[in-house]
Design a protein around this motif. Sequence first.
Motif, PDB file in Angstrom:
ATOM      1  N   LYS A  88      33.896  32.305  30.276  1.00 27.46           N
ATOM      2  CA  LYS A  88      34.995  32.609  30.824  1.00 27.46           C
ATOM      3  C   LYS A  88      34.900  33.133  32.225  1.00 27.46           C
ATOM      4  CE  LYS A  88      36.698  35.078  26.626  1.00 27.46           C
ATOM      5  NZ  LYS A  88      37.107  36.332  26.054  1.00 27.46           N
ATOM      6  N   ASP A  89      36.077  32.890  32.988  1.00 23.23           N
ATOM      7  CA  ASP A  89      36.059  33.087  34.437  1.00 23.23           C
ATOM      8  C   ASP A  89      35.975  34.703  34.724  1.00 23.23           C
ATOM      9  OD1 ASP A  89      36.480  30.644  35.068  1.00 23.23           O
ATOM     10  OD2 ASP A  89      38.646  30.927  35.232  1.00 23.23           O
ATOM     11  N   VAL A  90      35.559  35.313  35.885  1.00 25.70           N
ATOM     12  CA  VAL A  90      35.367  36.631  35.966  1.00 25.70           C
ATOM     13  C   VAL A  90      36.395  37.018  37.066  1.00 25.70           C
ATOM     14  CG1 VAL A  90      33.867  38.421  36.861  1.00 25.70           C
ATOM     15  CG2 VAL A  90      32.941  36.348  35.677  1.00 25.70           C
ATOM     16  N   ILE A  91      37.215  38.157  36.742  1.00 26.06           N
ATOM     17  CA  ILE A  91      38.215  38.566  37.732  1.00 26.06           C
ATOM     18  C   ILE A  91      37.504  39.995  38.136  1.00 26.06           C
ATOM     19  CG2 ILE A  91      40.610  39.448  37.752  1.00 26.06           C
ATOM     20  CD1 ILE A  91      40.334  36.482  37.105  1.00 26.06           C
ATOM     21  N   HIS A  92      37.603  39.989  39.682  1.00 23.58           N
ATOM     22  CA  HIS A  92      37.094  41.353  40.335  1.00 23.58           C
ATOM     23  C   HIS A  92      38.345  41.908  40.888  1.00 23.58           C
ATOM     24  CE1 HIS A  92      32.769  40.209  40.648  1.00 23.58           C
ATOM     25  NE2 HIS A  92      33.240  38.885  40.567  1.00 23.58           N
ATOM     26  N   THR A  93      38.516  43.146  40.393  1.00 27.24           N
ATOM     27  CA  THR A  93      39.672  44.148  40.865  1.00 27.24           C
ATOM     28  C   THR A  93      39.248  45.440  41.473  1.00 27.24           C
ATOM     29  OG1 THR A  93      39.639  45.247  38.750  1.00 27.24           O
ATOM     30  CG2 THR A  93      41.102  43.256  38.949  1.00 27.24           C
ATOM     31  N   CYS A  94      40.045  45.893  42.343  1.00 29.57           N
ATOM     32  CA  CYS A  94      39.645  47.141  43.100  1.00 29.57           C
ATOM     33  C   CYS A  94      39.917  48.379  42.031  1.00 29.57           C
ATOM     34  CB  CYS A  94      40.709  47.401  44.232  1.00 29.57           C
ATOM     35  SG  CYS A  94      40.545  49.134  44.945  1.00 29.57           S
ATOM     36  N   PRO A  95      38.941  49.165  41.698  1.00 27.39           N
ATOM     37  CA  PRO A  95      39.209  50.404  40.676  1.00 27.39           C
ATOM     38  C   PRO A  95      40.178  51.394  41.375  1.00 27.39           C
ATOM     39  CG  PRO A  95      37.053  50.339  41.892  1.00 27.39           C
ATOM     40  CD  PRO A  95      37.530  49.331  42.209  1.00 27.39           C
ATOM     41  N   ASN A  96      40.355  51.447  42.608  1.00 28.30           N
ATOM     42  CA  ASN A  96      41.066  52.265  43.163  1.00 28.30           C
ATOM     43  C   ASN A  96      42.790  51.990  43.112  1.00 28.30           C
ATOM     44  OD1 ASN A  96      41.628  54.665  44.791  1.00 28.30           O
ATOM     45  ND2 ASN A  96      41.655  53.573  46.781  1.00 28.30           N
ATOM     46  N   CYS A  97      42.854  50.592  43.537  1.00 25.52           N
ATOM     47  CA  CYS A  97      44.500  50.399  43.510  1.00 25.52           C
ATOM     48  C   CYS A  97      44.815  49.230  42.398  1.00 25.52           C
ATOM     49  CB  CYS A  97      44.691  49.904  45.071  1.00 25.52           C
ATOM     50  SG  CYS A  97      43.931  48.116  45.324  1.00 25.52           S
ATOM     51  N   ASN A  98      43.826  48.806  41.837  1.00 24.71           N
ATOM     52  CA  ASN A  98      43.772  47.871  40.573  1.00 24.71           C
ATOM     53  C   ASN A  98      44.488  46.682  41.056  1.00 24.71           C
ATOM     54  OD1 ASN A  98      42.748  49.462  38.617  1.00 24.71           O
ATOM     55  ND2 ASN A  98      44.872  50.412  38.385  1.00 24.71           N
ATOM     56  N   GLN A  99      44.531  46.085  42.232  1.00 26.26           N
ATOM     57  CA  GLN A  99      44.669  44.718  42.784  1.00 26.26           C
ATOM     58  C   GLN A  99      43.596  43.716  42.816  1.00 26.26           C
ATOM     59  OE1 GLN A  99      47.529  43.807  44.476  1.00 26.26           O
ATOM     60  NE2 GLN A  99      48.555  45.859  43.883  1.00 26.26           N
ATOM     61  N   VAL A 100      43.844  42.501  42.386  1.00 30.20           N
ATOM     62  CA  VAL A 100      42.769  41.499  42.145  1.00 30.20           C
ATOM     63  C   VAL A 100      42.447  41.013  43.813  1.00 30.20           C
ATOM     64  CG1 VAL A 100      42.142  39.174  41.550  1.00 30.20           C
ATOM     65  CG2 VAL A 100      43.846  40.737  39.853  1.00 30.20           C
ATOM     66  N   VAL A 101      40.874  41.321  43.835  1.00 25.77           N
ATOM     67  CA  VAL A 101      40.298  40.903  45.148  1.00 25.77           C
ATOM     68  C   VAL A 101      39.659  39.719  45.311  1.00 25.77           C
ATOM     69  CG1 VAL A 101      40.705  43.384  45.846  1.00 25.77           C
ATOM     70  CG2 VAL A 101      38.361  42.594  44.653  1.00 25.77           C
ATOM     71  N   GLY A 102      39.317  39.148  43.982  1.00 23.85           N
ATOM     72  CA  GLY A 102      38.571  38.113  43.957  1.00 23.85           C
ATOM     73  C   GLY A 102      38.344  37.617  42.430  1.00 23.85           C
ATOM     74  N   LYS A 103      37.917  36.296  42.513  1.00 17.57           N
ATOM     75  CA  LYS A 103      37.860  35.459  40.971  1.00 17.57           C
ATOM     76  C   LYS A 103      36.725  34.552  41.356  1.00 17.57           C
ATOM     77  CE  LYS A 103      40.567  33.003  37.629  1.00 17.57           C
ATOM     78  NZ  LYS A 103      41.769  32.418  37.161  1.00 17.57           N
ATOM     79  N   TYR A 104      35.911  34.709  40.195  1.00 13.65           N
ATOM     80  CA  TYR A 104      34.830  33.638  40.116  1.00 13.65           C
ATOM     81  C   TYR A 104      35.082  32.718  38.865  1.00 13.65           C
ATOM     82  CZ  TYR A 104      30.380  31.628  38.692  1.00 13.65           C
ATOM     83  OH  TYR A 104      29.044  30.904  38.363  1.00 13.65           O
ATOM     84  N   ASN A 105      35.515  31.479  39.252  1.00 12.63           N
ATOM     85  CA  ASN A 105      35.891  30.509  38.427  1.00 12.63           C
ATOM     86  C   ASN A 105      34.621  29.692  37.988  1.00 12.63           C
ATOM     87  OD1 ASN A 105      38.638  30.687  38.539  1.00 12.63           O
ATOM     88  ND2 ASN A 105      38.672  29.646  40.344  1.00 12.63           N
ATOM     89  N   ARG A 106      34.111  29.438  36.951  1.00 12.35           N
ATOM     90  CA  ARG A 106      33.009  29.037  36.307  1.00 12.35           C
ATOM     91  C   ARG A 106      33.028  27.398  36.298  1.00 12.35           C
ATOM     92  NH1 ARG A 106      29.521  32.732  34.381  1.00 12.35           N
ATOM     93  NH2 ARG A 106      30.442  34.384  33.448  1.00 12.35           N
ATOM     94  N   MET A 107      34.106  26.988  36.643  1.00 10.42           N
ATOM     95  CA  MET A 107      34.275  25.158  36.967  1.00 10.42           C
ATOM     96  C   MET A 107      35.371  25.189  38.049  1.00 10.42           C
ATOM     97  SD  MET A 107      33.562  22.923  33.801  1.00 10.42           S
ATOM     98  CE  MET A 107      33.906  21.722  34.818  1.00 10.42           C
TER      99      MET A 107
END
Length: 119
Positions: free
Chosen positions: A100-119
């Motif tokens: 699966k793809d990995v979603i990076h979020t801020c634990p403080n404000c819960n905004q998505v700050v990045g994404k790792y697409n495997r493809m």
Amino acid sequence: MDGKGQPSNNPPPPPPGYSQPPPAYGHQQQTTVVMAGHPVMGHIFRETSVPMQCPYCRANITTSTSYETGTLTWIICGVLILFGLWLGCCLIPFCIDGCKDVIHTCPNCNQVVGKYNRM
């Protein structure tokens, strides 16, 4: 006119609260540009959490990761179906985080700050 009765080449100063007039043609003026803000740093997002400064809340954080179904998951599912594993085995990639793809979020404000697409 200056104090001696001679005409003056300098214009009178502007009244208080007004800016200087633009320079006459042929004169060069040096401009200084001051940029405020935070420099943009490129982060490489992978499977693991990344220490960074959140672009939304400006807190120094280590990202939280979560997984979502992406292109690689569907491709592996389709390949398994082509090999005859359509009786439920084709759903295995949906249970494995490594597909699966990995979603990076801020634990403080819960905004998505990045994404790792495997493809």
